[in-house]
Design a protein around this motif. Structure first.
Motif, PDB file in Angstrom:
ATOM      1  N   ASN A   1      20.497  41.669  44.066  1.00 32.80           N
ATOM      2  CA  ASN A   1      20.772  40.435  43.130  1.00 32.80           C
ATOM      3  C   ASN A   1      21.455  40.163  44.445  1.00 32.80           C
ATOM      4  O   ASN A   1      21.042  38.897  44.096  1.00 32.80           O
ATOM      5  N   ALA A   2      21.598  40.748  45.883  1.00 35.87           N
ATOM      6  CA  ALA A   2      22.027  39.476  46.837  1.00 35.87           C
ATOM      7  C   ALA A   2      21.059  38.856  47.014  1.00 35.87           C
ATOM      8  O   ALA A   2      21.133  38.121  47.403  1.00 35.87           O
ATOM      9  N   LEU A   3      19.833  39.275  47.022  1.00 35.75           N
ATOM     10  CA  LEU A   3      18.929  38.374  47.689  1.00 35.75           C
ATOM     11  C   LEU A   3      17.734  38.215  47.218  1.00 35.75           C
ATOM     12  O   LEU A   3      17.136  36.666  47.209  1.00 35.75           O
ATOM     13  N   LEU A   4      17.845  37.873  45.279  1.00 38.10           N
ATOM     14  CA  LEU A   4      17.185  36.719  44.887  1.00 38.10           C
ATOM     15  C   LEU A   4      17.667  35.447  44.970  1.00 38.10           C
ATOM     16  O   LEU A   4      16.719  34.453  44.839  1.00 38.10           O
ATOM     17  N   LYS A   5      18.637  35.508  45.338  1.00 43.73           N
ATOM     18  CA  LYS A   5      19.419  33.601  45.621  1.00 43.73           C
ATOM     19  C   LYS A   5      18.433  33.245  47.265  1.00 43.73           C
ATOM     20  O   LYS A   5      17.975  32.269  46.083  1.00 43.73           O
ATOM     21  N   SER A   6      18.280  33.432  47.513  1.00 42.67           N
ATOM     22  CA  SER A   6      17.458  33.543  48.933  1.00 42.67           C
ATOM     23  C   SER A   6      16.114  33.738  48.670  1.00 42.67           C
ATOM     24  O   SER A   6      15.090  32.093  49.199  1.00 42.67           O
ATOM     25  N   LEU A   7      15.760  34.133  47.169  1.00 46.75           N
ATOM     26  CA  LEU A   7      14.304  34.198  46.849  1.00 46.75           C
ATOM     27  C   LEU A   7      13.848  32.639  46.360  1.00 46.75           C
ATOM     28  O   LEU A   7      12.690  32.463  45.621  1.00 46.75           O
ATOM     29  N   GLU A   8      14.995  32.590  45.216  1.00 47.45           N
ATOM     30  CA  GLU A   8      14.958  31.532  44.636  1.00 47.45           C
ATOM     31  C   GLU A   8      15.508  30.583  45.329  1.00 47.45           C
ATOM     32  O   GLU A   8      14.134  29.476  45.016  1.00 47.45           O
ATOM     33  N   GLU A   9      15.864  30.456  46.429  1.00 44.72           N
ATOM     34  CA  GLU A   9      16.600  28.555  46.933  1.00 44.72           C
ATOM     35  C   GLU A   9      16.986  28.607  48.200  1.00 44.72           C
ATOM     36  O   GLU A   9      17.470  29.384  49.223  1.00 44.72           O
ATOM     37  N   PRO A  10      15.424  28.975  49.479  1.00 46.29           N
ATOM     38  CA  PRO A  10      15.079  29.707  50.775  1.00 46.29           C
ATOM     39  C   PRO A  10      15.745  28.854  51.740  1.00 46.29           C
ATOM     40  O   PRO A  10      15.246  28.018  51.402  1.00 46.29           O
ATOM     41  N   ALA A  11      16.514  29.025  52.570  1.00 46.70           N
ATOM     42  CA  ALA A  11      16.672  28.054  53.387  1.00 46.70           C
ATOM     43  C   ALA A  11      15.577  27.913  54.695  1.00 46.70           C
ATOM     44  O   ALA A  11      14.841  28.676  55.198  1.00 46.70           O
ATOM     45  N   GLY A  12      15.766  26.533  54.318  1.00 50.36           N
ATOM     46  CA  GLY A  12      14.032  25.560  55.107  1.00 50.36           C
ATOM     47  C   GLY A  12      12.955  26.743  55.404  1.00 50.36           C
ATOM     48  O   GLY A  12      12.696  27.024  54.320  1.00 50.36           O
ATOM     49  N   SER A  13      12.241  26.475  56.924  1.00 52.66           N
ATOM     50  CA  SER A  13      11.185  27.406  56.606  1.00 52.66           C
ATOM     51  C   SER A  13      11.285  28.442  56.958  1.00 52.66           C
ATOM     52  O   SER A  13      10.743  29.149  57.672  1.00 52.66           O
ATOM     53  N   THR A  14      11.500  29.459  55.838  1.00 57.66           N
ATOM     54  CA  THR A  14      11.838  31.407  55.728  1.00 57.66           C
ATOM     55  C   THR A  14      10.671  31.704  54.905  1.00 57.66           C
ATOM     56  O   THR A  14       9.897  30.638  54.047  1.00 57.66           O
ATOM     57  N   VAL A  15      10.172  32.674  55.197  1.00 54.86           N
ATOM     58  CA  VAL A  15       8.858  33.873  54.716  1.00 54.86           C
ATOM     59  C   VAL A  15       9.650  34.821  54.860  1.00 54.86           C
ATOM     60  O   VAL A  15       9.755  35.533  55.987  1.00 54.86           O
ATOM     61  N   LEU A  16       9.538  35.633  54.410  1.00 54.24           N
ATOM     62  CA  LEU A  16       9.961  36.717  54.022  1.00 54.24           C
ATOM     63  C   LEU A  16       9.508  37.763  53.068  1.00 54.24           C
ATOM     64  O   LEU A  16       8.189  37.795  52.036  1.00 54.24           O
ATOM     65  N   ILE A  17       8.971  38.499  54.199  1.00 54.93           N
ATOM     66  CA  ILE A  17       7.655  39.920  52.962  1.00 54.93           C
ATOM     67  C   ILE A  17       8.100  40.935  53.131  1.00 54.93           C
ATOM     68  O   ILE A  17       9.386  41.733  53.851  1.00 54.93           O
ATOM     69  N   LEU A  18       8.435  41.236  52.316  1.00 53.73           N
ATOM     70  CA  LEU A  18       8.469  42.170  51.528  1.00 53.73           C
ATOM     71  C   LEU A  18       7.426  43.638  51.210  1.00 53.73           C
ATOM     72  O   LEU A  18       6.620  43.721  51.235  1.00 53.73           O
ATOM     73  N   VAL A  19       7.592  44.966  51.977  1.00 49.60           N
ATOM     74  CA  VAL A  19       6.493  46.101  52.171  1.00 49.60           C
ATOM     75  C   VAL A  19       7.132  46.816  51.030  1.00 49.60           C
ATOM     76  O   VAL A  19       8.679  47.333  50.879  1.00 49.60           O
ATOM     77  N   SER A  20       6.467  47.729  50.353  1.00 48.60           N
ATOM     78  CA  SER A  20       6.735  48.800  49.494  1.00 48.60           C
ATOM     79  C   SER A  20       5.915  49.496  48.730  1.00 48.60           C
ATOM     80  O   SER A  20       4.773  48.850  48.514  1.00 48.60           O
ATOM     81  N   ASP A  21       5.868  51.034  48.583  1.00 48.68           N
ATOM     82  CA  ASP A  21       4.926  52.522  48.488  1.00 48.68           C
ATOM     83  C   ASP A  21       5.513  51.857  46.976  1.00 48.68           C
ATOM     84  O   ASP A  21       4.281  52.489  46.434  1.00 48.68           O
TER      85      ASP A  21
END
Length: 232
Positions: free
Chosen positions: A134-154
């Protein structure tokens, strides 16, 4: 996550070629999302693919693969890049805690220092609990500047749908047996029977099989597999 390499990810892990090409096409067409979710079975090379993406996104040179020579690449190799953030469970924990995610978000709010963008890798993403996600959701919705988040999941099914829907997904599948056998023989120099035993022990996973080939665990596996059956 260690730094980059001048060697192509597709040279090291040839079955990742189509996924790497997809990433490059999206990047070159300026269609790369600010959040990427790499999913697939354990041992298929997801972490290596994420590592190569991180290096390419941070590299200051415009090349298909990170140059490995610029200041950004050298800092990443030395695990000291100020624009890269690696989020994993803390030692002695299997969970990515909400305070870790909040700390990441606060750092992503800062301006870039060296590279054109900030990059964060969250792995395994399914280690986030409900509060962390839930805390990460805001960054996914409104990323700060030129940001790329890479999530890795099995296990992407354990991630909230709200997280998955906000990410550009790359699904890595287990490569075919023939390709894996050829890669294992070339990379290990081991005979075919050893490669086949390792592949069986690793459940078809190329990287798990490679681990078996480089350790003594394969002997224990063969002993269990070929041991006599006791009837009472």
């Amino acid at each position: 996550m260690n730094g980059n390499s001048t060697a192509s990810i597709t040279e090291e892990y040839p079955w990742l070629e189509s996924y790497w090409s997809l990433f490059l096409r999206r990047m070159e067409a300026d269609r790369l999302a600010h959040a990427i979710l790499i999913v697939g079975p354990a041992g298929c090379g997801k972490a290596a693919l994420a590592k190569a993406m991180v290096a390419r996104l941070l590299c200051r040179e415009n090349r298909p693969t990170a140059c490995g020579e610029c200041r950004s690449c050298r800092l990443l190799e030395g695990l000291a890049h100020p624009d890269y953030f690696d989020l994993q469970p803390e030692e002695d924990s299997e969970v990515i805690k909400v305070d870790q995610v909040r700390g990441l978000i606060s750092r992503l709010d800062l301006t870039t220092s060296i590279s054109a963008r900030k990059v964060a890798c969250i792995r395994p993403a399914d280690a986030m609990n409900a509060a962390s996600a839930n805390a990460l959701l805001k960054s996914l919705e409104e990323p700060a500047g030129s940001t790329v988040l890479i999530l890795v999941s099995d296990n992407p099914g354990s991630l909230p749908a709200t997280i998955r829907s906000r990410c550009q997904s790359i699904s890595v599948v287990q490569p075919g047996r023939e390709q894996v056998v050829e890669w294992l023989q070339a990379s290990s120099g081991k005979p075919a029977d050893a490669v086949n035993d390792a592949l069986q022990a690793g459940g078809g996973s190329p990287l798990r099989a490679a681990e078996y080939l480089s350790s003594s665990s394969i002997a224990a596996f063969k002993q269990v597999r070929d041991g006599p059956v006791s009837y009472t």
